[in-house]
Each structure stands twice: as C-alpha cells, then as structure tokens.
Design a protein around this motif. Structure first.
Motif, PDB file in Angstrom:
ATOM      1  N   THR A   1      41.057  35.134  37.455  1.00  0.00           N
ATOM      2  CA  THR A   1      41.315  34.870  38.858  1.00  0.00           C
ATOM      3  C   THR A   1      41.258  35.978  39.970  1.00  0.00           C
ATOM      4  N   LYS A   2      40.378  36.019  40.624  1.00  0.00           N
ATOM      5  CA  LYS A   2      40.235  37.326  41.521  1.00  0.00           C
ATOM      6  C   LYS A   2      41.101  37.632  42.879  1.00  0.00           C
ATOM      7  N   PRO A   3      41.524  38.716  43.048  1.00  0.00           N
ATOM      8  CA  PRO A   3      42.238  38.628  44.428  1.00  0.00           C
ATOM      9  C   PRO A   3      41.146  39.637  45.417  1.00  0.00           C
ATOM     10  N   GLY A   4      40.431  38.585  46.264  1.00  0.00           N
ATOM     11  CA  GLY A   4      39.402  39.240  47.082  1.00  0.00           C
ATOM     12  C   GLY A   4      40.008  39.857  48.321  1.00  0.00           C
ATOM     13  N   CYS A   5      40.890  39.010  48.844  1.00  0.00           N
ATOM     14  CA  CYS A   5      41.363  39.222  50.221  1.00  0.00           C
ATOM     15  C   CYS A   5      42.951  38.782  50.499  1.00  0.00           C
ATOM     16  N   LEU A   6      43.312  38.018  49.477  1.00  0.00           N
ATOM     17  CA  LEU A   6      44.787  37.406  49.813  1.00  0.00           C
ATOM     18  C   LEU A   6      44.993  36.788  51.295  1.00  0.00           C
ATOM     19  N   GLU A   7      43.666  36.132  51.830  1.00  0.00           N
ATOM     20  CA  GLU A   7      44.197  35.935  53.225  1.00  0.00           C
ATOM     21  C   GLU A   7      43.459  34.477  53.403  1.00  0.00           C
ATOM     22  N   GLY A   8      42.697  34.110  52.132  1.00  0.00           N
ATOM     23  CA  GLY A   8      42.179  32.562  52.272  1.00  0.00           C
ATOM     24  C   GLY A   8      41.053  32.951  52.860  1.00  0.00           C
ATOM     25  N   GLU A   9      40.265  33.895  52.886  1.00  0.00           N
ATOM     26  CA  GLU A   9      38.958  33.969  53.511  1.00  0.00           C
ATOM     27  C   GLU A   9      37.972  34.158  52.506  1.00  0.00           C
ATOM     28  N   CYS A  10      38.061  34.560  51.229  1.00  0.00           N
ATOM     29  CA  CYS A  10      37.036  34.930  50.386  1.00  0.00           C
ATOM     30  C   CYS A  10      36.706  33.970  49.351  1.00  0.00           C
ATOM     31  N   GLY A  11      37.626  33.067  48.760  1.00  0.00           N
ATOM     32  CA  GLY A  11      37.353  32.263  47.907  1.00  0.00           C
ATOM     33  C   GLY A  11      37.356  32.948  46.310  1.00  0.00           C
ATOM     34  N   ALA A  12      37.449  34.180  46.165  1.00  0.00           N
ATOM     35  CA  ALA A  12      37.496  34.690  44.776  1.00  0.00           C
ATOM     36  C   ALA A  12      38.369  34.285  44.073  1.00  0.00           C
ATOM     37  N   CYS A  13      39.485  34.068  44.617  1.00  0.00           N
ATOM     38  CA  CYS A  13      40.658  33.385  43.850  1.00  0.00           C
ATOM     39  C   CYS A  13      40.663  31.966  43.509  1.00  0.00           C
ATOM     40  N   SER A  14      39.587  31.318  43.800  1.00  0.00           N
ATOM     41  CA  SER A  14      39.591  29.574  43.723  1.00  0.00           C
ATOM     42  C   SER A  14      39.851  29.463  42.361  1.00  0.00           C
TER      43      SER A  14
HETATM   44  S1  FES Z   1      41.671  35.980  47.652  1.00  0.00           S
HETATM   45 FE1  FES Z   1      40.381  35.894  49.219  1.00  0.00          FE
HETATM   46  S2  FES Z   1      40.754  33.488  49.512  1.00  0.00           S
HETATM   47 FE2  FES Z   1      42.089  34.268  48.028  1.00  0.00          FE
END
Ligand code: FES
Ligand code: FES
Lengths: 814, 156
Positions: free
Chosen positions: B35-48
């Motif tokens: 599960t990837k951290p792309g932004c940790l701001e809820g904007e990129c979906g990498a952590c879905s």
């Molecule tokens: S890490 Fe980008 S939405 Fe969660």
C-alpha cells in the motif's frame, strides 16, 4: 487548393518527400529506406510484438520495493528545516532546544560540515549559511528515531532572520539596480551581468538577407509557466555509512547513478569509488532525478554524524516545495516567410527564470536551439538565451528539456504566419517540413526522417478537413490544431561519453544474465533489453535476468535522459550479443565438428544444417572442458554522435525523432473549459520495438503535455508557492484523458537497434502547441501563455467581445 | 486501545493509539508495504485499500475504524495457486503498469468497483469506468491502459 492535390503537385526543390509505404494493420507507416533496409526490415519473432513488463508481476502485486519501503536495522529518519522566507540573512541558528528532544540523534547546520557546493555551476551550498536565496533553502537537518520526532525537532530549531526584499522577476533581476542574488554566480565576469547564471548564443545563415526576403514577419512574446514532475513517489533516499572502511551505500532514485556517484563524492569530498549507489524501484523520474539535490548529501551527513543509517522521505507538500521544476521562461520569437510560405528566418530571445541556483536545467537551451534552428527548414536563425537568477525555487530538467516551450512558440508563430499570408496551415508546414538527407543549418544530419509522413498521417486521420468545415456556432466551439516536433533520438553527446556498457553471462544451465549500465525508471527499457536477447539468442523470457541497479556491479552508463536508453543500451546489448555469439559459434562448431558462423539460435538451442546443440550444453563444455572459460563477455557502446563545436554546430545525436500531433478540442464558451476530444499522434520511432510499451510512453507523455497546456501551474507569490498539493496543482485525472490515436512511423534508421529511435520525451513536446493552435482555431482568439485555463479563456472571450463592440462603434462613427 | 479486525483473511487483534492512521497500521505496524503513500492528504488514491467491500484512502482513515471490519490490501489478492488476481492480470496484459507506484491503488479501486458491479449485475460503460478511477492519480501512463485494463475486467 485541396491538400491532397497540393501534396501531389508540390515540387519544392530541397524537399523530396519519401514515398509512403502501405499502412499495415496497426497503422504503421514505413518510409525512408536505409542502405541495409532489408536486414533492418526483416520480420522478427520478438521485436515489434507486445511484451509485458519484465518485472510487472512484482509491481502489480505490491511486492516491488521502492525507496519508501526500505527499512534497515537501527535506521533513523531525517527531516530538513527549510527557510521561512525566500530572501533573508540568517542571523543565528539555535538547535539547543531541538537537541534535547527525546529520540533526536543529531542535528547539522552549515557550520557543522565540510562540504563543496553542488550543482551544474557549483553555485549551490548544500546547507545555507549567511544568506537565504529561496523558500526551499535547507537550513538545518535532524536525524531522529522516528519521522514524527524529526519533524517535531525541526520546529524547535530557532532561526533568526533579517528579511530582505527579494527579486522574483528575471527582468527585474537583470537591472543594474538589482542586488546580486547568488553570491557564487559568475555572471558579472562571464556574461556581463551579475544575475545571469548561464547564457547561450547560436546562429546560422544570413539573417539580414532572409529578413529582406520575407513577405510576412511575425513577432510575438510567449510566456511559459513553472510546472513540476509530480512523480507519484516522493523524493527519497536511504544512506548507510560504514565507519570501518569509509564506504557509503546509497539507496537512491537517481536517474543517472554514475554521474550521481561523482557528484556525491565531489559534494562530500569523498572518493567516488567508495560510494555504492543502489537504485530501488523508482516511482517516476521524468527528469527530476537528473541532478543530485541537497537532501541527498544531507542524508549522508546525518548518517555519518549519527553512525546509523538514515532515510529521508519527502512529504507531498515538500515534494512540491523542494523539488525542481520545468523552466519558466519568456520567449520573444520573430519568424518570417516569403510569399510562398517558405520559412526565411527565426530570431529568438529567451529569458529563463533560473531560480536561486543552477541545475542541469540551465542547459535546456542546448535542446531548444535545435528546435529553433532545425524544426522545419530554417535558412537563418539567431538564438540568445539568458538564465537569470531570482529568489524563486530553482528549475531543473523535465521530460522534453526545454523543447515543449520552444515548440509552443514555433508552432504558434507558424499558425500566425499562415493566417497573415492566407495560407493553409497544413500546407505551410508541409512545404517547410524536414526531409530525409537534410543537413540543417546547425549541422544535424537527418539520415532518416519521418516528418512529412507524420504530418500527413495526423492530418488525414484527424479528419482535419471535416472539423474545419463543420459549422462552429453556439455554446460549444470545436477546433483542431497542429504541432510538430524534433528531438534527439539517438542519445545526445553532452557529456564526455554518451555510452553504455553491457556484461553478458550465460550460465551452465542456459540462463542469461544481462548486466547493463542503463536504468529502469518505469519506462520499460529493461523489457526491451530482454526482448532483444530473446530475439537474438533464442532464449525464453523466463531464462533472462536483467541486473541494472547497482553501481558496484554494473558497467558505466551516462544515465536516463535524452530519450536515449533503449537506443544506447540496446545497441550496447547488441554489441555484447555479437561477442557472445562468436564465442558460442566457435565452441559449437568445434563440438559438432563443422566449420561455420551461420548458427541459428532458437528455443534454447543452436542449429546448423540439421545439426542441433543445446545452448546450456555449449556453455558447460566451455566451462568444464579445456581450455576452461566462462561464457561471459563485456562490451561498451559509444554512439557515433559527435560533440558540437563551440558554436553549437554538429551532428549531436545518433539519429533524430520527428512527430506531429493533430488535436481536436471543444471549448465551452460559457465556462471557459477546454476539453481535449481526440489526439492523433504520429511519431517517427525508427522502428517499433515493444508496441505496448511504446503506446504507454505516448499516452503518458500526452497526459503530461495536456496538463502543461491546460491545467498545471505552480502559483508563486513573492517566491512562495501557493498551491503545494494535488488539490491545488491540477494534474489530469482518468476522466480528463482523451482518446489517443497513435500511428508510429517506421523509418528504420541504421544507427538504432533494429532501426529504432528514442521515443520517450517526444509525445509531450508538441502537445501544448497543438492544443493552443486548436483553441485558437475554435475561438478565433490566440493564447500566448500557458496554461490555457478556463479563467483565461473567459477573459479572452470577454476582451474579444469588447473589441468587436468597440470596433463596431468606431465604424458607426465613421 | 485494542481493535480486532480481519486483514487479508486473517483475524488480528492489535493495540493501537487512537490517532493511528490506517495506512500507518498497514505499512508500519503490519509491515505490508504494498500500500503506497503518494500524498497522505487524500488526493492521490495510491493508498487505496478495501474496507468491508469499499475502496477507501487509507491515509484519511483512522485505524480504530477498522475494528470489527474486514480489510483487504494488495497483499490479500491472489493466492498460492493463482498468485495474481484477475484485476492484476488485466493490468499487466494491458500494459497499465509503468513505474507502478500508483498500481496498488488502481488495482484495489478496480477490484472494489468490479465486485460491486458483479454483485449488482451491471456492466459499466467506459465513462463509468473512468469515473470509478477518478480519485487515483497516475503520472506515468496517462490512464488509457489502466482504463483498458479495468474495462477488460468487466468485459469478462
Ligand atoms: S496517499 Fe494519497 S490519497 Fe492516501
Ligand atoms: S505507473 Fe507510475 S504513477 Fe502510475
């Protein structure tokens, strides 16, 4: 004149449009035969057929290890304190409070370290002392047991500043009265202005004569925004320093590991060979990792000081604030053509906002001047470009390397000249297009050239005529625009070597290990290498390993840039394969008692005249029987390209890529929204190696190109970024992506592996140009700056209305 | 506090801080790094990841909220006999993976959406497929192949 008729009747002396081949089922176009066209063109088993990504299974299952996933025993986490103001004097830094925080292991500031400046001009201190030149400046760094503690400690560091008035506009910075921005800049001595970081001048032809010949001259100013790579994986590094032998291991996402090794060594006063650079899986590069950035040596300094491994991971906000950007610039372009539409000259002056420090990005004029001098036939050209220091964050290199900016201005001016001359926008491009055999004013030699077929293909496929003929009234207005580009396709000789090494090892069991100097950053080059080995040696994919991530193991390569990897690494591998085949041929001939070099490699065996021997058997016989040798070879490939002379003239690349795009847009005149409906892209790729990979490069490049044209912009106010998040910085999402229709042109260029050319950067280069031309076609209003946002469209439409009203009133008065 | 939840088919009881984010529970506590951290701001979906059948951004979700629920991460797809789930197969076949940093998120989003479509007996249109992926950013592919892959899952 109907275009088709025009193409038939056209007979322009220097222009010899090659005959188009038949369009095979995939829509490929074959043209421009070279001398060994036959061998190049022969049907291949593997090359030209789609192959899945070599390590795709690891990537799709979450097993691939990226920098973010690395955990070493006792590893600490680093965090960097950045400047509070974009321009200030540092009075004092007090780390005492931060040091008392539990879990903090060490803190460094400029006063604690003995290092060299970094950057292409060595004008960039890793940690800042005395002055702060931009908002991303590194002031101090902490290593702590957790990232949270490190971040907290950063907040506790007290820095006293004396705030100064910064300079954020390069034109202001050029004024005599402006303060000197970068104390290490050599502008005063080298370029006659203290704030000039880099200057390029180029010219060819007789400008005055060509100006006199011109029927139409168009002079326009173009303004290009600051945009950023926004790799999905943020910047990251893990460093481990071994105190016993002074060796350093770095897990780094660099695109250029060998240059990086040298840069780290220079920065930290180390021996390069003591530095081992290991590349984990890289979550996007696009040029951002061409330079070594301050956070990387900082991480090493923390590891050295703490005696433990340290990892630095950027947050997304930090990624926006503190990674490089594309060069924002102002381009003044004057171009001319004669009464027949033949181009006469281009004269261009560019002011680039360099930001506070100088990176490789300052050398983008090197690519830009190629487009000004040689995209289409240009009898005379004069090019001047100044990169100017400001207190903005510094710009780096980004896929396309200056070329999207240059192409936007060139293609816009072409439309304007056509309009003024009353000429068809297709026709003006076709009569001026580059052609096979052309040696341009700059000395680029187009031994193959798919420029005309690419243009013709997109014109035909996009239904250009139909779109132009359709009624364009009502709220939604449609338009179509053209843009073409020229880019290096066979590497670029800018470093002392543009080569790549390969080591091949065929083991006792018939497995092949390819150790290549080149790097995989997601673009799919290692898959292409495996395909080449499959093709040449008849070894199945399951038995091929590609090793490419460790500078202690792999041979030298200059790195991923200039769309060079498949070209240079592919040629290098082919050279190595030739050597290993010689070895295998000799041994097999000896074992089967035949005299031949004509062995066929198929399904893990070698075949000749009805005789067959397994590859692994040959390798074992080599290994275990006298004279006992291993089936390994080394090869280094250096492209035939040459350094340009001091006037930037010369054939700098192994070959050149050409592409055209025809883009259809629909503009909502009520909201101002521009929607890209269809993209038709045709590109001279020499030869298609891996269709699915190539198509992916096209679509990905286009998405970035469309973002550049319409939505992406880093918004700064006095050196401070106002939109450092995905929320504020608008990249394309799945619903914005138009349909992409791709028609590769195959010109079979002798220099490339199987006739191929570099392809990775091209798809985003002409996109903004074609979109701007399409929007202008739809609305009758032209945009000279990017991005063409809804707001800008609405403003332009209301200004146009106003203008029409005013001019009507004028007429009434008369 | 203590929470009990099912992750990738396994029941787990874990003591956590109430402020812990689900992504940190997954990546740092359970060490599932897919599960990837792309932004940790809820904007990129990498952590879905999938919680009780719905794809959510694990960086915007408190770990306490999975108490009593079922979580699936990328590691929970596929099994020993079939190491790749159909969605992953389609992503590979369609060339939807370049750098791969967005891929886990794309796969999990598509898996949740396809399960929902199957349960409701609907075949989504291409536009609906695009819409389902709108919350997942990708910088490499231009989405086209990801959309193709997702469509191929529904076409089956
Ligand atoms: S890490 Fe980008 S939405 Fe969660
Ligand atoms: S594949 Fe790289 S971000 Fe999607």
């Amino acid at each position: 004149m109907l275009l088709r008729q025009f193409i038939k009747n056209s007979s322009n002396p220097p222009l010899t449009p090659p005959k188009e081949g038949k369009l095979p089922p995939f829509g490929r176009v074959g043209v421009g035969q070279t001398s060994n066209f036959k061998t190049m063109k022969k049907e291949l088993n593997i090359i030209g057929k789609s192959h899945q990504k070599l390590d795709g299974k690891e990537r799709v299952s979450g097993k691939a290890v990226y920098g973010h996933d690395i955990e070493l025993p006792n590893m600490l986490h680093g965090s960097i304190l950045r400047a509070k103001y974009p321009c200030a004097e540092i009075i004092s830094i007090d780390t005492s409070k931060a040091l008392t925080l539990e879990g903090v292991e060490c803190i460094i500031t400029a006063n604690d370290v003995d290092v060299n400046n970094i950057g292409y001009k060595r004008d960039h201190p890793i940690l800042k002392k005395g002055t702060v030149n931009c908002n991303r400046d590194e002031i101090a760094a902490v290593a702590a047991q957790t990232k949270e503690i490190a971040d907290k400690a950063i907040q506790l560091i007290e820095v006293k500043y004396k705030i100064k008035e910064g300079v954020y506009d390069p034109f202001e910075a050029l004024k005599e009265t402006a303060p000197r921005i970068n104390e290490f800049g050599k502008g005063a001595e080298q370029f006659g202005n203290k704030n000039v970081a880099e200057y390029f001048h180029y010219e060819h032809g007789n400008l005055a004569e060509q100006k006199a010949k011109s029927k139409v001259i168009v002079k326009k100013r173009y303004e290009l925004p600051r945009v950023t790579h926004a790799c999905m994986a943020t910047s990251n590094i893990t460093a481990e320093f071994n105190n016993f032998d002074g060796r350093l291991t770095l897990w780094s996402s660099t695109q250029v590991p060998f240059l990086y090794q040298r840069d780290i060594a220079h920065a930290l006063k180390m021996e390069p060979s003591k530095i081992r650079v290991i590349q984990p899986i890289i979550g996007g590069g696009f040029g951002s990792k061409l330079d070594m950035h301050p956070f990387e040596p900082i991480c090493v300094l923390l590891a050295k000081k703490s005696g433990k491994p340290v990892q630095i991971l950027y947050s997304r906000e930090e990624e926006f604030l503190a990674s490089p950007t594309r060069q924002p610039m102002v381009i003044d372009l004057t171009t001319g053509c004669d009464e027949n539409g033949k181009f006469t000259f281009r004269e261009v002056e560019i002011i680039k906002d360099n930001g506070a420090y100088t990176s490789w990005g300052a050398t983008t004029p090197f690519v830009m001047m190629q487009s000004y001098s040689s995209l289409y036939q240009v009898p005379a050209c004069k090019f001047d470009s100044h990169a100017v220091y400001t207190n903005n964050p510094f710009a780096g290199s980004f896929r396309g390397y200056g070329n999207p900016q240059a192409t936007f201005s060139i293609e816009s001016n072409i439309d304007l000249m056509a309009e003024e001359l009353g000429m068809d926008k297709r026709e003006i491009r076709l009569i001026n297009a580059n052609y096979k055999g052309e040696i341009t004013g700059q000395g680029l030699h187009f031994k193959t050239c798919g420029a005309i077929p690419a243009l013709k293909t997109v014109i035909e496929k996009s239904n250009y005529d139909k779109i132009m003929a359709a009624p364009n009234t009502g709220r939604y207005k449609r338009g179509v625009g053209l843009g073409s580009m020229l880019h290096v396709g066979g590497g670029a000789k800018i470093y002392r070597s543009d080569g790549c090494g390969t080591t091949l090892k065929l083991d006792d069991y018939g497995y092949l290990t390819i150790v290549t100097g080149s790097n995989e950053i997601g673009q799919g080059s290692e898959t292409v290498l495996a395909m080449i080995a499959m093709e040449e040696l008849g070894i199945p994919k399951e038995k091929i390993k590609v090793i490419n991530t460790d500078t202690d193991v792999k041979p030298w390569d200059v790195g991923v840039h200039a769309s060079r990897t498949s070209f240079v690494a592919g040629n290098s591998l082919l050279g190595a394969i030739k050597l290993i085949k010689e070895k295998l041929n000799n041994k097999a001939s000896q074992l089967l008692n035949v005299k031949t070099n004509e062995w066929e490699y198929k399904d893990g065996s070698m075949l000749f005249n009805g005789q067959e021997i397994k590859l692994d058997k040959v390798a074992r016989e080599m290994h275990f029987a006298s004279p006992h040798e291993l089936c390994t070879v080394n090869y280094f490939y250096e492209p035939p390209s040459r350094f340009q002379d001091k006037d930037f003239k010369g054939d700098v690349s192994g070959n050149y890529a050409f592409a055209s795009q025809a883009i259809e847009v629909e503009v909502d005149t009520v909201t101002g929204n521009v929607q890209v409906l269809n993209v038709h892209v045709s590109q001279d790729v020499g030869r298609v190696l891996n269709p699915i990979g190539l198509q992916g490069q096209m679509e990905g490049g286009l998405a970035t190109g469309i973002g550049y044209a319409l939505t992406e912009e880093m918004i700064y106010e006095k050196g401070i970024l106002k939109n450092p998040s995905f929320h504020g910085y608008k990249m394309l999402t799945s619903t914005d992506m138009p349909d992409v229709h791709f028609y590769p042109i195959e010109t079979y260029d002798e220099a490339g592996p199987y006739g191929s050319k570099g392809a990775g950067e091209a798809p985003l280069i002409p996109t903004a140009a074609a979109i701007a031309n399409a929007v202008s076609n739809a609305l009758g209003v032209r945009f000279y700056s990017l991005p063409i946002t809804a707001e800008k469209v609405l403003r332009a439409l209301s200004e146009k209305k106003l203008e029409t009203r005013n001019s009507k009133q004028e007429t009434n008065k008369i | 506090m203590i929470i009990t939840f099912k992750i990738n088919g396994e029941i787990k009881t874990q003591e956590i801080k109430s402020s812990l984010l689900l992504i940190d529970l997954i990546r740092d506590v359970l060490r599932l790094k897919g599960t990837k951290p792309g932004c940790l701001e809820g904007e990129c979906g990498a952590c879905s990841v999938i919680v009780n059948g719905a794809a959510i951004n694990s960086c915007m979700y408190l770990a306490i909220n999975v108490d009593g629920k079922e979580v699936t991460t990328i590691e929970g797809l596929g099994n020993n006999e079939n190491p790749l789930h159909q969605v992953q197969e389609k992503m590979l076949e369609n060339g939807a993976v370049q750098c791969g940093f967005c891929t886990s998120g794309m796969v999990m989003t598509t898996k949740a959406y396809s399960d929902k479509c199957i349960a409701e007996g609907i075949t989504p249109t291409r536009e609906e497929v695009k819409k389902s992926l709108e919350g997942n950013l990708c910088r490499c592919t231009g989405y086209a192949k990801i959309i193709d892959a997702a469509e191929a899952v529904y076409k089956k």
